[in-house]
Design a protein around this motif. Sequence first.
Motif, PDB file in Angstrom:
ATOM      1  N   CYS A 299       0.858  -1.184   0.000  1.00 55.19           N
ATOM      2  CA  CYS A 299       0.000   0.000   0.000  1.00 55.19           C
ATOM      3  C   CYS A 299       0.896   1.238   0.000  1.00 55.19           C
ATOM      4  O   CYS A 299       1.704   1.425   0.923  1.00 55.19           O
ATOM      5  N   VAL A 300       0.752   2.064  -1.018  1.00 50.54           N
ATOM      6  CA  VAL A 300       1.601   3.243  -1.188  1.00 50.54           C
ATOM      7  C   VAL A 300       0.832   4.460  -0.688  1.00 50.54           C
ATOM      8  O   VAL A 300      -0.083   4.960  -1.354  1.00 50.54           O
ATOM      9  N   CYS A 301       1.204   4.929   0.499  1.00 52.58           N
ATOM     10  CA  CYS A 301       0.522   6.054   1.160  1.00 52.58           C
ATOM     11  C   CYS A 301       1.452   7.243   1.322  1.00 52.58           C
ATOM     12  O   CYS A 301       1.152   8.171   2.082  1.00 52.58           O
ATOM     13  N   SER A 302       2.569   7.225   0.654  1.00 53.34           N
ATOM     14  CA  SER A 302       3.553   8.293   0.757  1.00 53.34           C
ATOM     15  C   SER A 302       3.130   9.488  -0.092  1.00 53.34           C
ATOM     16  O   SER A 302       2.206   9.385  -0.914  1.00 53.34           O
ATOM     17  N   PRO A 303       3.789  10.643   0.069  1.00 52.51           N
ATOM     18  CA  PRO A 303       3.479  11.796  -0.776  1.00 52.51           C
ATOM     19  C   PRO A 303       3.660  11.471  -2.258  1.00 52.51           C
ATOM     20  O   PRO A 303       4.451  10.597  -2.636  1.00 52.51           O
ATOM     21  N   THR A 304       2.949  12.180  -3.087  1.00 51.90           N
ATOM     22  CA  THR A 304       2.931  11.935  -4.532  1.00 51.90           C
ATOM     23  C   THR A 304       4.317  11.799  -5.160  1.00 51.90           C
ATOM     24  O   THR A 304       4.517  10.916  -6.005  1.00 51.90           O
ATOM     25  N   PRO A 305       5.319  12.610  -4.804  1.00 52.61           N
ATOM     26  CA  PRO A 305       6.622  12.484  -5.457  1.00 52.61           C
ATOM     27  C   PRO A 305       7.288  11.119  -5.278  1.00 52.61           C
ATOM     28  O   PRO A 305       8.223  10.791  -6.017  1.00 52.61           O
ATOM     29  N   PHE A 306       6.809  10.316  -4.317  1.00 55.32           N
ATOM     30  CA  PHE A 306       7.436   9.024  -4.049  1.00 55.32           C
ATOM     31  C   PHE A 306       6.613   7.846  -4.552  1.00 55.32           C
ATOM     32  O   PHE A 306       7.004   6.693  -4.363  1.00 55.32           O
ATOM     33  N   HIS A 307       5.481   8.098  -5.197  1.00 54.75           N
ATOM     34  CA  HIS A 307       4.644   7.011  -5.686  1.00 54.75           C
ATOM     35  C   HIS A 307       5.339   6.184  -6.761  1.00 54.75           C
ATOM     36  O   HIS A 307       5.288   4.949  -6.752  1.00 54.75           O
ATOM     37  N   TYR A 308       5.952   6.877  -7.709  1.00 56.16           N
ATOM     38  CA  TYR A 308       6.544   6.187  -8.865  1.00 56.16           C
ATOM     39  C   TYR A 308       7.555   5.135  -8.439  1.00 56.16           C
ATOM     40  O   TYR A 308       7.466   3.974  -8.851  1.00 56.16           O
ATOM     41  N   GLU A 309       8.499   5.514  -7.622  1.00 57.12           N
ATOM     42  CA  GLU A 309       9.554   4.581  -7.221  1.00 57.12           C
ATOM     43  C   GLU A 309       8.977   3.382  -6.478  1.00 57.12           C
ATOM     44  O   GLU A 309       9.367   2.233  -6.729  1.00 57.12           O
ATOM     45  N   ALA A 310       8.041   3.618  -5.573  1.00 59.68           N
ATOM     46  CA  ALA A 310       7.473   2.518  -4.783  1.00 59.68           C
ATOM     47  C   ALA A 310       6.663   1.563  -5.650  1.00 59.68           C
ATOM     48  O   ALA A 310       6.773   0.335  -5.513  1.00 59.68           O
ATOM     49  N   VAL A 311       5.849   2.111  -6.545  1.00 57.11           N
ATOM     50  CA  VAL A 311       5.031   1.260  -7.413  1.00 57.11           C
ATOM     51  C   VAL A 311       5.906   0.456  -8.361  1.00 57.11           C
ATOM     52  O   VAL A 311       5.687  -0.756  -8.557  1.00 57.11           O
ATOM     53  N   MET A 312       6.894   1.080  -8.951  1.00 54.29           N
ATOM     54  CA  MET A 312       7.780   0.372  -9.870  1.00 54.29           C
ATOM     55  C   MET A 312       8.559  -0.726  -9.146  1.00 54.29           C
ATOM     56  O   MET A 312       8.719  -1.839  -9.670  1.00 54.29           O
ATOM     57  N   ALA A 313       9.021  -0.446  -7.939  1.00 52.80           N
ATOM     58  CA  ALA A 313       9.759  -1.452  -7.163  1.00 52.80           C
ATOM     59  C   ALA A 313       8.872  -2.634  -6.811  1.00 52.80           C
ATOM     60  O   ALA A 313       9.293  -3.796  -6.875  1.00 52.80           O
ATOM     61  N   ALA A 314       7.626  -2.356  -6.447  1.00 51.53           N
ATOM     62  CA  ALA A 314       6.695  -3.436  -6.102  1.00 51.53           C
ATOM     63  C   ALA A 314       6.389  -4.296  -7.323  1.00 51.53           C
ATOM     64  O   ALA A 314       6.337  -5.535  -7.231  1.00 51.53           O
ATOM     65  N   ALA A 315       6.178  -3.664  -8.467  1.00 53.29           N
ATOM     66  CA  ALA A 315       5.905  -4.421  -9.687  1.00 53.29           C
ATOM     67  C   ALA A 315       7.095  -5.306 -10.052  1.00 53.29           C
ATOM     68  O   ALA A 315       6.928  -6.467 -10.449  1.00 53.29           O
ATOM     69  N   GLN A 316       8.290  -4.770  -9.905  1.00 52.74           N
ATOM     70  CA  GLN A 316       9.489  -5.555 -10.207  1.00 52.74           C
ATOM     71  C   GLN A 316       9.616  -6.773  -9.301  1.00 52.74           C
ATOM     72  O   GLN A 316      10.165  -7.805  -9.695  1.00 52.74           O
ATOM     73  N   ARG A 317       9.103  -6.681  -8.109  1.00 54.03           N
ATOM     74  CA  ARG A 317       9.136  -7.793  -7.154  1.00 54.03           C
ATOM     75  C   ARG A 317       7.908  -8.700  -7.276  1.00 54.03           C
ATOM     76  O   ARG A 317       7.789  -9.683  -6.539  1.00 54.03           O
ATOM     77  N   GLY A 318       6.992  -8.364  -8.178  1.00 50.38           N
ATOM     78  CA  GLY A 318       5.799  -9.176  -8.355  1.00 50.38           C
ATOM     79  C   GLY A 318       4.794  -9.051  -7.234  1.00 50.38           C
ATOM     80  O   GLY A 318       4.039  -9.990  -6.952  1.00 50.38           O
ATOM     81  N   ARG A 319       4.737  -7.871  -6.602  1.00 45.34           N
ATOM     82  CA  ARG A 319       3.796  -7.638  -5.505  1.00 45.34           C
ATOM     83  C   ARG A 319       2.599  -6.827  -6.005  1.00 45.34           C
ATOM     84  O   ARG A 319       2.752  -5.896  -6.788  1.00 45.34           O
ATOM     85  N   HIS A 320       1.429  -7.168  -5.513  1.00 45.30           N
ATOM     86  CA  HIS A 320       0.249  -6.377  -5.832  1.00 45.30           C
ATOM     87  C   HIS A 320       0.362  -4.998  -5.173  1.00 45.30           C
ATOM     88  O   HIS A 320       1.077  -4.840  -4.171  1.00 45.30           O
ATOM     89  N   ILE A 321      -0.362  -4.018  -5.731  1.00 49.75           N
ATOM     90  CA  ILE A 321      -0.168  -2.624  -5.314  1.00 49.75           C
ATOM     91  C   ILE A 321      -1.510  -1.928  -5.152  1.00 49.75           C
ATOM     92  O   ILE A 321      -2.393  -2.040  -6.009  1.00 49.75           O
ATOM     93  N   PHE A 322      -1.644  -1.206  -4.059  1.00 50.82           N
ATOM     94  CA  PHE A 322      -2.754  -0.269  -3.889  1.00 50.82           C
ATOM     95  C   PHE A 322      -2.131   1.091  -3.614  1.00 50.82           C
ATOM     96  O   PHE A 322      -1.431   1.271  -2.616  1.00 50.82           O
ATOM     97  N   CYS A 323      -2.364   2.034  -4.523  1.00 52.20           N
ATOM     98  CA  CYS A 323      -1.689   3.336  -4.460  1.00 52.20           C
ATOM     99  C   CYS A 323      -2.686   4.445  -4.190  1.00 52.20           C
ATOM    100  O   CYS A 323      -3.742   4.524  -4.823  1.00 52.20           O
ATOM    101  N   GLU A 324      -2.357   5.308  -3.245  1.00 50.02           N
ATOM    102  CA  GLU A 324      -3.178   6.478  -2.981  1.00 50.02           C
ATOM    103  C   GLU A 324      -3.177   7.409  -4.198  1.00 50.02           C
ATOM    104  O   GLU A 324      -2.260   7.399  -5.012  1.00 50.02           O
ATOM    105  N   LYS A 325      -4.235   8.199  -4.300  1.00 52.25           N
ATOM    106  CA  LYS A 325      -4.306   9.201  -5.379  1.00 52.25           C
ATOM    107  C   LYS A 325      -3.343  10.342  -5.064  1.00 52.25           C
ATOM    108  O   LYS A 325      -3.008  10.575  -3.885  1.00 52.25           O
ATOM    109  N   PRO A 326      -2.901  11.079  -6.090  1.00 50.36           N
ATOM    110  CA  PRO A 326      -2.969  10.716  -7.492  1.00 50.36           C
ATOM    111  C   PRO A 326      -1.956   9.623  -7.795  1.00 50.36           C
ATOM    112  O   PRO A 326      -1.016   9.410  -7.018  1.00 50.36           O
ATOM    113  N   LEU A 327      -2.115   8.951  -8.905  1.00 52.58           N
ATOM    114  CA  LEU A 327      -1.205   7.854  -9.214  1.00 52.58           C
ATOM    115  C   LEU A 327       0.235   8.334  -9.318  1.00 52.58           C
ATOM    116  O   LEU A 327       1.147   7.678  -8.804  1.00 52.58           O
ATOM    117  N   ALA A 328       0.460   9.470  -9.967  1.00 48.82           N
ATOM    118  CA  ALA A 328       1.841   9.876 -10.269  1.00 48.82           C
ATOM    119  C   ALA A 328       1.971  11.389 -10.309  1.00 48.82           C
ATOM    120  O   ALA A 328       0.999  12.132 -10.145  1.00 48.82           O
TER     121      ALA A 328
END
Length: 330
Positions: free
Chosen positions: A68-97
Motif C-alpha cells: 500500500c503506497v501512502c507516501s506523498p505523490t513524489p514518491f509514488h513512482y519509485e514505490a510502485v515500480m519497485a513493487a511491480a518488479q518484485r511481483g507484488r500487488h499494489i494499492f496506491c493512494e491518489k494521485p497515481l503519479a
Amino acid sequence: MADIRVGIVGCGLVGRQYAQRLGRLGAQVTAVADPMPERAQQVAAISGASTYAEARELLAREAIDLLCVCSPTPFHYEAVMAAAQRGRHIFCEKPLAENLEQAREMCRAALEARVMLGIGFKMRYEAVFARAKSMIEAGEIGRPLYSIFSYFQQAPPPERIWYTDYGAARDNIVHAIDLSNWLLDRQPTQVSARLDKSLGFNGEDKVFLQVAYPGGALASIHGGWVGSDYPPVAASDDIFFQIVGEAGYIAGDRAGNFVSATKRGIERGAMDPVDSFTAELEAFLGALRSAKPPPIPGAAGLLAQAVIDAAFESNRRAMPVAVDRRDYSV
C-alpha cells in the motif's frame, strides 16, 4: 488469499488510517516504511510490524503480498515500480503519479508483472456518490450530459508543504476529476483550464476546469484551497455537485444531502456517512482474494492524470487542449 500480508509505505495520516483498517479486514500488516523512524514506529505499533526506511528495503526483506503506497505523490513512482518488479500487488493512494508519463510506466509495469494495481479514489464509495452512480446505471436520469463539481478545502498546514508545492489539481481536485469521469462513464476528449496562484504557494491553489466528453457531455470542475483565515471547511462539507441527464438530475453534497428530479418527481433525503477508507480497502482485498480485477484500476488513475496534464498545458497556452486516447493507453 486467506491471509494477505501487507506492507505500507508512508506512515503519515493516511498510512495510519490504512494500518488500522487493514487489520480489521483480516489482512496482516507485517511491515511499514517511512524515512522518519518515529512515524514508522507509531504505525508499526498498531500491528507489530517491522519497520524500514524506504520501499525497496521493505520489498527486499519482507515476503508481502500487497504494498500500500501512502507516501506523498513524489514518491509514488519509485514505490510502485519497485513493487511491480518484485511481483507484488499494489494499492496506491491518489494521485497515481506526478505526471502522465510516470503514470503510463506504472500501469505498464503492473500489467507486465501481472500484478493488480488499484487506486485510492475513496470518494466513489461515499454514500452520496455511490447513490448517484446507482441511479445513473439504472437509467433514472437518462444519459448523463453534464456534471458540476465545486470543491474547496482549507489549505494544508505548513508541515505538509509538499502538498502546496504540487498544487491543488493533484491533491483534492483529482477526486472531482475521477468522480466526473466515473459518473459520466465516458473518456474525456478536451480540457480548458485556468490555474491560479493566489495564496503564495509554489503550486496552484485554485483550479477551474471545463472537461469535454463524447456526445457533447461536459464537466465543470472548480475548487482548490481557501486561506487559513477562512471559516473551517469540514471534510464532509467541501463538495457540492449536480449531474444533469436527458431525463432528470441528481444533486447533493458530500455530507450526504441528496436531491433528485426524475419521472417519480422530486425526492430529497440525507444519507448516512460511510467509512470510505474501509470500503475501498475491503473492495480491493475482496478482489485480490477472489482473483478478480481491481474495482478501481490503475487505468482510472491514468485517465485522471491525462486530464491534469492537459489542464497544465491548457493553462500554459491559454487555450483548450485535446486529450488523445493514446495519452492514457498503456
